[in-house]
Design a protein around this motif. Structure first.
Motif: not given
Lengths: 65, 189
Positions: B63-64, B71-74, B119-122, B151-153
């Protein structure tokens, strides 16, 4: 040819970097059954509930002793 | 010789990889201490006392990592929305230059390469958490959080790229229209 090999190397580096954080999930180990069996529960005789084999009981008893 | 995009992606992937790795290790230690677990460090990594401890620590450390990726995507989406050099407002530009923060203004190449890396990390974390969920090594809601984030990002980034390319107005076609330059001879009677 050199151009493609260089880019392939870059792709491998990128893949390694991307998989590095996910690979950290593999750095985990749960203590085995031997340590659990060698606790006080085993001394109290509950080892007969774990397995019926006399050989395994002997092994655990040897470890305890 | 080297592909410029690949070099950029490798360059942008280094810092997130280190951050995520550090967050994972720190989260394991912090969560273990918070719940009073006797987590040891062995030859193969962290040694957990039992399955329940592993499940708890693995879930919260994942989760962390999801939170850090969020945060990175935001941050990337924020830069893409407000500090993109193609559509940044002049007053914002002036203010950033006054505050000596002109480096915040970035090009599409910088922003989208960072977006692709995060996004790849996500997605990788989503697949990893899905796999761990299948084997019962993680709480199911962690996987769902990771899935929603991915999905959202992805959707937001695609919308942003669409706006950048003016795809919704069909301007992409008009932008690629041929321009024929003619040579006019002058001074010949």
């Amino acid at each position: 040819m050199k151009h493609h090999l260089a880019n392939l190397g870059l792709m491998l580096i990128l893949l390694t970097l991307l998989l590095l954080p996910v690979g950290s999930f593999g750095l985990a180990e749960i203590k085995g059954n031997i340590e659990v069996l060698s606790s006080e529960d085993v001394r109290e005789g509950s080892i007969t509930d774990v397995g019926e084999s006399t050989e395994s009981t002997e092994v655990v008893e040897t470890i305890i002793n | 010789m080297f592909s410029r995009i690949l070099v950029k992606l490798v360059d942008e992937a280094i810092v997130p990889a280190i951050i995520l790795l550090v967050v994972r290790v720190v989260a394991v230690v912090v969560v273990g201490r918070y719940f009073g677990m006797a987590i040891e460090i062995g030859a193969t990594g962290f040694v957990y006392p039992d399955d329940a401890s592993f499940l708890l620590v693995n879930s919260y450390s994942t989760l962390a990592m999801v939170c850090v990726i969020a945060v990175g995507l935001f941050y990337v989406l924020l830069k893409s929305k407000f500090f993109h050099n193609t559509h940044i407002h002049p007053s914002v530009t002036a203010r950033l230059f006054t505050m000596r923060l002109s480096s915040v203004i970035q090009t599409s190449f910088d922003i989208y390469s960072q977006g692709v890396v995060w996004l790849s990390y996500s997605f990788l974390l989503m697949f990893a958490s899905g796999l761990m969920l299948y084997f019962g090594l993680i709480y199911n809601w962690i996987f769902y959080v990771s899935l929603v984030l991915s999905v959202v990002s992805t959707y937001l980034l695609i919308i942003d790229i669409e706006k950048e390319m003016h795809v919704e107005n069909g301007d992409v076609v008009s932008e690629s229209a041929e321009v024929v330059l003619t040579w006019e001879e002058e001074g010949i009677d």
